[in-house]
Write a protein that holds these residues in place. Structure first.
Motif, mmCIF file in Angstrom:
data_model
loop_
_atom_site.group_PDB
_atom_site.id
_atom_site.type_symbol
_atom_site.label_atom_id
_atom_site.label_comp_id
_atom_site.label_asym_id
_atom_site.label_seq_id
_atom_site.Cartn_x
_atom_site.Cartn_y
_atom_site.Cartn_z
ATOM 1 N N VAL A 176 36.395 39.745 32.156
ATOM 2 C CA VAL A 176 36.265 41.196 32.622
ATOM 3 C C VAL A 176 36.527 40.893 34.072
ATOM 4 O O VAL A 176 36.291 40.121 34.825
ATOM 5 N N LEU A 177 37.192 42.160 34.462
ATOM 6 C CA LEU A 177 37.373 42.436 36.079
ATOM 7 C C LEU A 177 36.465 43.305 36.761
ATOM 8 O O LEU A 177 36.604 44.447 36.173
ATOM 9 N N LEU A 178 35.443 42.998 37.197
ATOM 10 C CA LEU A 178 34.379 43.935 37.795
ATOM 11 C C LEU A 178 34.758 44.479 39.253
ATOM 12 O O LEU A 178 35.402 43.705 40.177
ATOM 13 N N TYR A 179 34.583 45.692 39.596
ATOM 14 C CA TYR A 179 34.927 46.224 40.462
ATOM 15 C C TYR A 179 33.697 47.546 40.802
ATOM 16 O O TYR A 179 33.245 47.920 39.920
ATOM 17 N N PRO A 180 33.686 48.010 41.825
ATOM 18 C CA PRO A 180 32.480 48.881 42.367
ATOM 19 C C PRO A 180 32.474 50.216 41.324
ATOM 20 O O PRO A 180 31.231 50.521 40.975
ATOM 21 N N GLU A 181 33.500 50.748 40.743
ATOM 22 C CA GLU A 181 33.619 51.884 40.232
ATOM 23 C C GLU A 181 33.479 51.403 38.592
ATOM 24 O O GLU A 181 33.676 52.431 37.797
ATOM 25 N N GLY A 182 33.642 50.214 38.273
ATOM 26 C CA GLY A 182 33.582 49.832 36.615
ATOM 27 C C GLY A 182 34.163 48.515 36.345
ATOM 28 O O GLY A 182 33.791 47.500 37.001
ATOM 29 N N MET A 183 34.705 48.384 35.230
ATOM 30 C CA MET A 183 35.090 47.108 34.659
ATOM 31 C C MET A 183 36.303 47.322 33.728
ATOM 32 O O MET A 183 36.495 48.375 33.135
ATOM 33 N N VAL A 184 37.274 46.381 33.916
ATOM 34 C CA VAL A 184 38.216 46.148 33.133
ATOM 35 C C VAL A 184 38.331 45.024 32.294
ATOM 36 O O VAL A 184 37.882 43.936 32.526
ATOM 37 N N LYS A 185 38.206 45.420 30.945
ATOM 38 C CA LYS A 185 38.237 44.342 29.630
ATOM 39 C C LYS A 185 39.498 43.733 29.783
ATOM 40 O O LYS A 185 40.382 44.677 29.305
ATOM 41 N N LEU A 186 39.722 42.482 29.636
ATOM 42 C CA LEU A 186 40.989 41.681 29.906
ATOM 43 C C LEU A 186 41.128 41.059 28.558
ATOM 44 O O LEU A 186 40.016 40.531 27.938
ATOM 45 N N ALA A 210 55.564 39.700 34.656
ATOM 46 C CA ALA A 210 55.398 41.078 34.336
ATOM 47 C C ALA A 210 53.821 41.528 34.583
ATOM 48 O O ALA A 210 53.359 42.630 34.781
ATOM 49 N N PHE A 211 52.862 40.606 33.954
ATOM 50 C CA PHE A 211 51.522 40.747 34.223
ATOM 51 C C PHE A 211 51.084 40.877 35.752
ATOM 52 O O PHE A 211 50.338 41.829 36.016
ATOM 53 N N ILE A 212 51.656 40.055 36.398
ATOM 54 C CA ILE A 212 51.374 40.098 37.913
ATOM 55 C C ILE A 212 51.758 41.256 38.490
ATOM 56 O O ILE A 212 51.128 41.858 39.271
ATOM 57 N N GLU A 213 52.876 41.861 38.000
ATOM 58 C CA GLU A 213 53.520 43.086 38.511
ATOM 59 C C GLU A 213 52.266 44.358 38.386
ATOM 60 O O GLU A 213 52.049 45.083 39.069
ATOM 61 N N VAL A 214 51.907 44.250 37.147
ATOM 62 C CA VAL A 214 51.041 45.323 36.619
ATOM 63 C C VAL A 214 49.739 45.084 37.362
ATOM 64 O O VAL A 214 49.062 46.169 37.691
ATOM 65 N N ALA A 215 49.026 43.857 37.500
ATOM 66 C CA ALA A 215 47.980 43.787 38.066
ATOM 67 C C ALA A 215 48.030 44.266 39.752
ATOM 68 O O ALA A 215 47.009 44.651 40.197
ATOM 69 N N HIS A 216 49.294 44.060 40.186
ATOM 70 C CA HIS A 216 49.496 44.106 41.735
ATOM 71 C C HIS A 216 49.594 45.759 41.601
ATOM 72 O O HIS A 216 48.864 46.552 42.653
ATOM 73 N N ALA A 217 50.285 46.582 40.519
ATOM 74 C CA ALA A 217 50.283 47.903 40.910
ATOM 75 C C ALA A 217 48.968 48.499 40.541
ATOM 76 O O ALA A 217 48.604 49.600 40.946
ATOM 77 N N GLN A 218 48.071 47.702 39.778
ATOM 78 C CA GLN A 218 46.755 48.415 39.441
ATOM 79 C C GLN A 218 45.587 48.049 40.404
ATOM 80 O O GLN A 218 44.545 48.475 40.478
ATOM 81 N N PHE A 219 46.229 47.361 41.677
ATOM 82 C CA PHE A 219 45.293 46.976 42.738
ATOM 83 C C PHE A 219 44.318 45.947 42.605
ATOM 84 O O PHE A 219 43.321 45.954 43.011
ATOM 85 N N TRP A 220 44.481 45.023 41.344
ATOM 86 C CA TRP A 220 43.489 44.056 40.949
ATOM 87 C C TRP A 220 43.881 42.839 41.651
ATOM 88 O O TRP A 220 42.980 42.156 42.107
ATOM 89 N N ILE A 221 45.072 42.724 42.447
ATOM 90 C CA ILE A 221 45.462 41.507 43.012
ATOM 91 C C ILE A 221 46.214 41.904 44.341
ATOM 92 O O ILE A 221 46.981 42.872 44.260
#
Length: 92
Positions: free
Chosen positions: A28-38, A78-89
């Motif tokens: 999972v990717l945790l952040y102050p507002e919640g969690m993303v299940k990967l 493609a995943f890197i682009e999505v993760a960047h667009a989602q501000f995960w990375i």
């Protein structure tokens, strides 16, 4: 320079934390507002993002770990682009 130039070095964005969550049975990717299940693929990619290795090195390591997967390079980018667009990375 392209967003996914292979020389770019990704890092997990400040305020986010990657961890394996036994209760969820996945990373999972945790952040102050919640969690993303990967899913498994996203977890494998994000585990290799350490702020030191460039995308070419990460792709090569994943290609070696999962030989014979067709289109793995494109899937990772493609995943890197999505993760960047989602501000995960961030990409440096």
């Amino acid at each position: 320079m392209s967003l996914t130039s292979l020389e770019r070095v990704p890092s997990i964005r400040r305020g986010f934390r990657l961890q394996f969550e036994p209760a969820q049975g996945c990373h999972v990717l945790l952040y102050p507002e919640g969690m993303v299940k990967l899913n498994d693929s996203a977890g494998e990619i994000l585990q290799r993002i350490d702020g030191r290795r460039d995308l070419a090195s990460i792709i090569e390591e994943l290609r070696a770990s999962f030989p014979g997967v067709p289109g793995i390079d494109e899937d990772i980018l493609a995943f890197i682009e999505v993760a960047h667009a989602q501000f995960w990375i961030e990409l440096h």
